[in-house]
Structures are given as C-alpha cells and as structure tokens.
Design a protein around this motif. Structure first.
Motif, PDB file in Angstrom:
ATOM      1  N   ILE A 142       0.831  -1.209   0.000  1.00 34.13           N
ATOM      2  CA  ILE A 142       0.000   0.000   0.000  1.00 34.13           C
ATOM      3  C   ILE A 142       0.862   1.253   0.000  1.00 34.13           C
ATOM      4  N   ASN A 143       1.900   1.261   0.814  1.00 32.83           N
ATOM      5  CA  ASN A 143       2.774   2.437   0.857  1.00 32.83           C
ATOM      6  C   ASN A 143       3.485   2.639  -0.470  1.00 32.83           C
ATOM      7  N   ASN A 144       3.819   1.550  -1.146  1.00 28.58           N
ATOM      8  CA  ASN A 144       4.433   1.668  -2.469  1.00 28.58           C
ATOM      9  C   ASN A 144       3.473   2.341  -3.453  1.00 28.58           C
ATOM     10  N   TRP A 145       2.196   1.993  -3.363  1.00 29.33           N
ATOM     11  CA  TRP A 145       1.209   2.636  -4.242  1.00 29.33           C
ATOM     12  C   TRP A 145       1.128   4.137  -3.962  1.00 29.33           C
ATOM     13  N   LEU A 146       1.093   4.473  -2.687  1.00 28.99           N
ATOM     14  CA  LEU A 146       0.990   5.885  -2.307  1.00 28.99           C
ATOM     15  C   LEU A 146       2.193   6.689  -2.782  1.00 28.99           C
ATOM     16  N   ASN A 147       3.334   6.021  -2.895  1.00 24.30           N
ATOM     17  CA  ASN A 147       4.554   6.695  -3.345  1.00 24.30           C
ATOM     18  C   ASN A 147       4.759   6.590  -4.855  1.00 24.30           C
ATOM     19  N   GLY A 148       3.743   6.062  -5.546  1.00 21.45           N
ATOM     20  CA  GLY A 148       3.814   6.009  -7.003  1.00 21.45           C
ATOM     21  C   GLY A 148       4.453   4.763  -7.573  1.00 21.45           C
ATOM     22  N   ASN A 149       4.833   3.802  -6.723  1.00 21.24           N
ATOM     23  CA  ASN A 149       5.461   2.569  -7.210  1.00 21.24           C
ATOM     24  C   ASN A 149       4.380   1.512  -7.479  1.00 21.24           C
ATOM     25  N   LYS A 150       3.630   1.731  -8.541  1.00 21.22           N
ATOM     26  CA  LYS A 150       2.478   0.878  -8.826  1.00 21.22           C
ATOM     27  C   LYS A 150       2.874  -0.574  -9.137  1.00 21.22           C
ATOM     28  N   LYS A 151       3.985  -0.739  -9.825  1.00 20.20           N
ATOM     29  CA  LYS A 151       4.445  -2.080 -10.174  1.00 20.20           C
ATOM     30  C   LYS A 151       4.729  -2.899  -8.913  1.00 20.20           C
ATOM     31  N   PHE A 152       5.440  -2.292  -7.959  1.00 18.48           N
ATOM     32  CA  PHE A 152       5.771  -2.997  -6.727  1.00 18.48           C
ATOM     33  C   PHE A 152       4.522  -3.245  -5.877  1.00 18.48           C
ATOM     34  N   PHE A 153       3.545  -2.350  -5.987  1.00 15.22           N
ATOM     35  CA  PHE A 153       2.288  -2.564  -5.269  1.00 15.22           C
ATOM     36  C   PHE A 153       1.658  -3.883  -5.679  1.00 15.22           C
ATOM     37  N   PHE A 154       1.536  -4.114  -6.971  1.00 15.50           N
ATOM     38  CA  PHE A 154       0.887  -5.338  -7.458  1.00 15.50           C
ATOM     39  C   PHE A 154       1.738  -6.579  -7.193  1.00 15.50           C
TER      40      PHE A 154
END
Length: 356
Positions: free
Chosen positions: A148-160
């Motif tokens: 979730i924190n990765n998504w918030l920081n713009g790291n969408k690939k790592f989020f998934f």
C-alpha cells in the motif's frame, strides 16, 4: 495469564520512556529492537495455546502425507520445508513468526510516527490475533501494508507484485485491490458525513433485523439465495457467534474516529498514509455493523481494515498540546483492549512452549 499482563506492562513502560522529552533516539532504537526479540521468541516457542494451532497441525499432517487441502501456497511450502528439515511442524511456526514479526516491525519503524507506541497498540490486540493465532493473515497483511505504501509513493508495479506475494499467504489480501480507487487527500466534511450516514443507517438496519444476508437472499440467483439464507438462519439460531454492534471495542473505535477527525487530521493532512489509514479505521468500524448478520464477513473485514489502528492511534498524542492527555487516552484504549482480548474473550490459553 500473568505472563501476558507482564508483557503489557513492559511495553507500556517502554512506551512511556519513548515519549519522554529526555529520551534519546538511540534509546528508542534499543527499546524497539528489544521489543522485537521478546515478541519473536515468545511467539516462535509457543505451544498449543491458541484457537487455530491444532487446526494448523492437522493441515500440516494432510500436506506432508500427500493429502489435498485447499490453502494458500505458502503454507504448503513451509509445511514441506519444515517436514524436510526437522521432521516436524516446529519450523513452520518459527518461520511464520520470523516473517510476520519481521515485516510488521519494518512497517512500524518505517511508517509509524511513534514506532514504540505502535508496538504497544500492536501488542494489546493484533499480536494475539495475528502472530499468535491467525499466522497466515499475520504475514499477509504486513506485506500488504508495504504494498500500500508503495502505491501511495507512485510505485504501482511494486504494489501489485507485493500484493500478489501477500495473497500467497492469505487470499483475503485481495480486498486491498480497492487501493487504486481510494483518494489520497484528507477526509473532508462531506466524506465524513457520508461515513456517519452509513454507520447510522447500518445501526437502523440492525435494529430492524434487516442485514445483508437478508437482502442478498432476495437476489434471483439460486446459489446466492441459498447461501445467504443459510447465513441468516445460522445467525438467528445462534449457531454462529453473534456480532455485538455495541461492543466496548466498537464504541472505542467510534470515539477514536471522532478524536482523529476533529483534533488530529487537519494537522497531518499532508500525510497520504495517515489519510488512508484513517479511512481504513472507519471502514473497520462500518464493516462491523454492516455485516452484523454475516459474522464471518464482519469479523474478517473489520480485522483486515482494523490493522490501521497500529498506525493511527499513536496520533492520539496530538489530540492536545498536553501530550499526557494523549498518553492517558492510549493507556485507556490499550489497557481495555488487552483486558478484553486476554481475560474476557480469552484469545489465548496460559502460555506453554512447544517443549512442554
């Protein structure tokens, strides 16, 4: 049960040291590390003291003997690895303890405004619920928070990628696929009013005994009607533990939401993580009432979103300029929740190690 109480007072003492104005950063780091190792040893060496332990042993037996069982891939892997290396299930629980606590403490250190306070909040509730009982979801949700924190920081690939790994430990992590659709801004008055309205309507539905199981039973699909009719009947007949929508823990959550919204949120509206965790905390409260007649849904969803309290409640220290008012509120919350979990709900039996 005394050992659990000793643990609470120890972590409470650590929390008091951490908020003292004379406390050094190096001292807090030592306290944080000591807390991790205490909880790790305590968790990894436990015997059959929780409600799920025997079930996990049974599933382990199915897996190592080649019998099929529907469970996440990680449990299969760790079961076979434990059997190969130790000819028993001991390593299975040790691995889950190391991974679960390791990732949890990483999130405390990285995302919490007061990591040592987060440890106290965690110990009073989710430590017993996750790492000591629901070991699969304990690991899963810790990885999901990092995702979730990765998504918030713009790291969408790592989020998934991380969310996929999270699902390998527990499929319920799929609920966090809602993250891309969640706002990052501070909760405004209209949004909070909408949440309040949903909670109010949910309580009215509870009073009228008209819940989702009843509503879904009218859907003109045979399987759906049958499934939710069964849920509703079981709840009415007392075959499943009913949801107490007026429980002390639920009322505490509602009070905390009010305090956070009116006294804290405006001061930290630049924190995307805080804004999202506060929404999760509200969702946890809503789910507990909305799904009152489907207890398995209410408990699971409320617990999944409720993990946010570990990161939200340390902000109680900002409720007033006098931080000791916040300390008092934290004491009240963690003390009551700990007492309810251990002495009222009896989540754990008296502590024993797997050597006993």
């Amino acid at each position: 049960m005394e050992i659990y109480a000793i643990g609470y007072f120890l972590f409470y003492f650590f929390a008091l040291i951490s908020v003292d104005k004379n406390s050094k950063a190096s001292t807090n780091k030592v306290i944080f590390s000591v807390s991790f190792f205490i909880l790790l040893i305590f968790c990894a060496l436990r015997g059959i003291i929780d409600r799920d332990h025997q079930n996990y042993l049974t599933i382990y037996g199915y897996i190592v003997h080649g019998d099929g069982y529907l469970i996440e891939p990680s449990y299969y892997f760790f079961s076979l690895l434990s059997d190969f290396l130790t000819s028993g299930p001991i390593l299975l629980f040790v691995l889950y303890a190391i991974i679960g606590l390791g990732f949890k403490f990483y999130t405390f250190r990285t995302y919490s405004i007061f990591p040592v306070i987060s440890v106290l909040v965690y110990y009073s509730n989710y430590y017993f619920l996750h790492e000591m009982t629901q070991i699969r979801i304990g690991v899963s949700i810790a990885i999901a928070i990092i995702a979730i924190n990765n998504w918030l920081n713009g790291n969408k690939k790592f989020f998934f990628i991380l969310l996929f790994i999270s699902c390998l430990f527990h499929y319920s992590a799929l609920i966090f696929l809602i993250i891309p659709f969640m706002p990052k801004r501070r909760i405004n008055a209209k949004e909070m009013a909408a949440y309040a309205f949903v909670i109010l309507i949910s309580y009215i539905m509870f009073i009228l005994h008209f819940g989702f199981a009843t509503a879904f039973s009218y859907i003109p699909i045979g399987y759906v009607q049958e499934k939710f009719a069964i849920y509703s009947q079981k709840a009415e007949m007392g075959e499943v533990q009913a949801i107490n929508v007026f429980s002390v823990m639920q009322l505490i959550k509602i009070i905390n939401i009010i305090l956070m919204y009116f006294f804290v949120a405006k001061k930290h509206d630049d924190s995307k993580f805080f804004n999202l965790m506060l929404r999760f905390y509200i969702f946890s409260t809503i789910c507990w009432v909305v799904f009152f007649d489907i207890p398995v849904f209410a408990v699971r969803l409320s617990d999944l979103f409720g993990i946010s309290e570990i990161f939200i409640l340390p902000y109680l220290l900002y409720v007033s300029k006098n931080k000791y008012i916040g300390v008092f509120l934290l004491t009240l919350f963690t003390g009551m929740v700990f007492y309810i979990n251990i002495f009222h709900n009896i989540l754990l039996e008296p502590y024993v190690t797997f050597f006993n």
